[in-house]
Motif scaffolding. Structure first.
Motif, short mmCIF file in Angstrom:
data_model
loop_
_atom_site.label_atom_id
_atom_site.label_comp_id
_atom_site.label_asym_id
_atom_site.label_seq_id
_atom_site.Cartn_x
_atom_site.Cartn_y
_atom_site.Cartn_z
N LYS A 89 0.84 -1.21 0.00
CA LYS A 89 0.00 0.00 0.00
C LYS A 89 0.87 1.26 0.00
O LYS A 89 0.52 2.27 -0.59
CB LYS A 89 -0.91 -0.01 1.23
CG LYS A 89 -1.88 1.16 1.31
CD LYS A 89 -2.80 1.05 2.49
CE LYS A 89 -2.08 1.63 3.68
NZ LYS A 89 -2.81 1.58 4.92
N ASN A 90 2.04 1.18 0.64
CA ASN A 90 2.96 2.31 0.71
C ASN A 90 4.04 2.26 -0.36
O ASN A 90 5.01 3.00 -0.30
CB ASN A 90 3.59 2.37 2.11
CG ASN A 90 2.60 2.83 3.15
OD1 ASN A 90 2.36 4.01 3.29
ND2 ASN A 90 1.99 1.89 3.85
N THR A 91 3.89 1.37 -1.32
CA THR A 91 4.81 1.15 -2.45
C THR A 91 6.26 0.99 -2.01
O THR A 91 7.18 1.48 -2.64
CB THR A 91 4.69 2.28 -3.52
OG1 THR A 91 5.02 3.53 -2.94
CG2 THR A 91 3.30 2.32 -4.13
N LEU A 92 6.45 0.26 -0.91
CA LEU A 92 7.81 -0.07 -0.46
C LEU A 92 8.34 -1.22 -1.30
O LEU A 92 7.63 -2.20 -1.53
CB LEU A 92 7.81 -0.50 1.00
CG LEU A 92 7.69 0.57 2.06
CD1 LEU A 92 7.66 -0.07 3.44
CD2 LEU A 92 8.86 1.53 1.98
N PRO A 93 9.60 -1.16 -1.73
CA PRO A 93 10.19 -2.31 -2.42
C PRO A 93 10.46 -3.42 -1.40
O PRO A 93 11.13 -3.19 -0.40
CB PRO A 93 11.48 -1.75 -3.00
CG PRO A 93 11.81 -0.58 -2.14
CD PRO A 93 10.51 -0.04 -1.62
N ILE A 94 9.91 -4.59 -1.63
CA ILE A 94 9.99 -5.65 -0.63
C ILE A 94 10.60 -6.93 -1.18
O ILE A 94 10.21 -8.03 -0.81
CB ILE A 94 8.62 -5.92 0.01
CG1 ILE A 94 7.54 -6.19 -1.05
CG2 ILE A 94 8.21 -4.77 0.92
CD1 ILE A 94 6.19 -6.59 -0.49
N ALA A 95 11.57 -6.78 -2.06
CA ALA A 95 12.40 -7.90 -2.53
C ALA A 95 11.59 -9.09 -3.03
O ALA A 95 11.96 -10.23 -2.83
CB ALA A 95 13.35 -8.36 -1.41
N GLY A 96 10.48 -8.82 -3.66
CA GLY A 96 9.68 -9.92 -4.19
C GLY A 96 8.96 -10.71 -3.13
O GLY A 96 8.51 -11.83 -3.37
N ALA A 97 8.82 -10.15 -1.92
CA ALA A 97 8.16 -10.89 -0.84
C ALA A 97 6.73 -11.19 -1.22
O ALA A 97 6.02 -10.37 -1.77
CB ALA A 97 8.19 -10.08 0.45
N ARG A 98 6.32 -12.39 -0.93
CA ARG A 98 4.94 -12.78 -1.13
C ARG A 98 4.61 -13.84 -0.10
O ARG A 98 5.50 -14.47 0.46
CB ARG A 98 4.70 -13.29 -2.54
CG ARG A 98 5.56 -14.45 -2.92
CD ARG A 98 5.52 -14.64 -4.43
NE ARG A 98 6.40 -15.71 -4.80
CZ ARG A 98 6.13 -17.00 -4.66
NH1 ARG A 98 4.99 -17.38 -4.16
NH2 ARG A 98 6.99 -17.91 -5.03
N ALA A 99 3.37 -14.00 0.17
CA ALA A 99 2.95 -14.93 1.22
C ALA A 99 2.27 -16.14 0.61
O ALA A 99 1.37 -16.01 -0.19
CB ALA A 99 1.99 -14.23 2.17
N ALA A 100 2.74 -17.31 0.99
CA ALA A 100 2.10 -18.57 0.62
C ALA A 100 2.47 -19.56 1.70
O ALA A 100 3.18 -20.52 1.46
CB ALA A 100 2.56 -19.04 -0.75
N GLU A 101 2.03 -19.27 2.91
CA GLU A 101 2.45 -20.03 4.09
C GLU A 101 3.97 -19.96 4.24
O GLU A 101 4.61 -20.85 4.75
CB GLU A 101 2.01 -21.50 4.01
CG GLU A 101 0.51 -21.67 3.91
CD GLU A 101 -0.24 -21.28 5.17
OE1 GLU A 101 0.37 -21.21 6.24
OE2 GLU A 101 -1.45 -21.06 5.08
N GLY A 102 4.56 -18.90 3.75
CA GLY A 102 5.98 -18.66 3.86
C GLY A 102 6.27 -17.37 3.13
O GLY A 102 5.47 -16.94 2.30
N LEU A 103 7.36 -16.72 3.42
CA LEU A 103 7.74 -15.50 2.73
C LEU A 103 8.99 -15.78 1.93
O LEU A 103 9.91 -16.42 2.40
CB LEU A 103 8.01 -14.36 3.72
CG LEU A 103 6.86 -13.99 4.64
CD1 LEU A 103 7.27 -12.84 5.54
CD2 LEU A 103 5.65 -13.59 3.83
#
Length: 186
Positions: free
Chosen positions: A85-99
Motif C-alpha cells: 500500500k505504501n509502495t515499499l520495495p519488498i524484494a519480491g516478498a509474497r505470502a504462501a504459508e511462507g515468505l
C-alpha cells in the motif's frame, strides 16, 4: 508449512519441505514443485516469530507453522499488504504459508547499523542514492520499524534498496537512514 508437534522439529538436524502455493489447499510434501530444505540451508537465529529462515540460491524463505497459531503468518501477510500500500520495495516478498525474498547485500538494522550503513552508502552511485532516498521516504511514511533489507549501491538504477522482515510502528530508524543518504546526495 505444518510440522508434527509430537516430535519437536529441529531445523539444524531435520530436513523440511515447503509446499508453495495456495495456502487454502492442504499441503502435500510430494506435490510437484515442493521445495526441500536441508539443515545446511537453515540460517541460525534468523527469526523469533517464525520457524526460521532457509536460504537457497538467491532466495530466502521464512516459514511459519500452520498448526494452531497462524497469528505470526497472518501478521506477516498484513505487513506485506501495508508495504504494498505504501509502495515499499519488498524484494519480491509474497505470502504462501511462507515468505520468499531475493537478496543482494545484507543491511541489518540492529547493533551498530549506522557505521555499516555509512560504509554501504558512501561509495553508492548517484542513482542508487536517489532510489534509497525515495524508498526511505516511503519507509518513514509507512512507519517501517527496524528497517532491514538489501542494497545494491553500485547500480545505475534507482531500484537500489529492498526491505525484508517487515514490521511497522515507528519510522525513527528509517528517518535516520534517510538523513545519512541525503548527506551523500548533497
Amino acid at each position: 508449512m505444518a510440522h508434527s508437534s509430537a516430535t519437536e522439529f529441529d531445523p539444524t538436524k531435520d530436513n523440511i519441505k515447503w509446499d508453495e502455493g495456495n495456502p487454502l489447499r492442504k499441503p502435500d510434501p510430494n506435490r510437484v514443485g515442493v521445495i526441500s530444505f536441508t539443515p545446511r540451508d537453515y540460517i541460525p537465529k534468523s527469526s523469533k516469530h517464525s520457524m526460521g529462515v532457509w536460504k537457497q540460491n538467491t532466495k530466502a524463505y521464512k516459514l511459519f507453522d500452520t498448526g494452531d497459531n497462524k497469528k505470526p503468518f497472518n501478521d506477516a501477510v498484513e505487513n506485506i499488504k501495508t508495504a504494498e500500500k505504501n509502495t515499499l520495495p519488498i524484494a519480491g516478498a509474497r505470502a504462501a504459508e511462507g515468505l520468499e525474498y531475493t537478496y543482494e547485500i545484507t543491511l541489518g538494522g540492529q547493533d551498530n547499523w549506522k557505521a555499516t550503513f555509512e560504509k554501504i552508502v558512501a561509495p553508492a552511485t548517484h542513482n542508487a542514492l536517489l532510489g534509497m532516498q525515495r524508498d526511505l521516504k516511503r519507509a518513514v511514511t509507512a512507519k517501517l520499524s527496524d528497517p532491514q533489507g538489501f542494497i545494491n549501491p553500485t547500480t545505475q538504477s534507482t531500484t537500489s534498496i529492498q526491505f525484508v522482515d517487515l514490521n511497522f510502528g515507528s519510522g525513527i530508524v528509517a528517518q535516520q537512514m534517510l538523513e545519512i543518504v541525503e548527506k551523500y546526495l548533497k
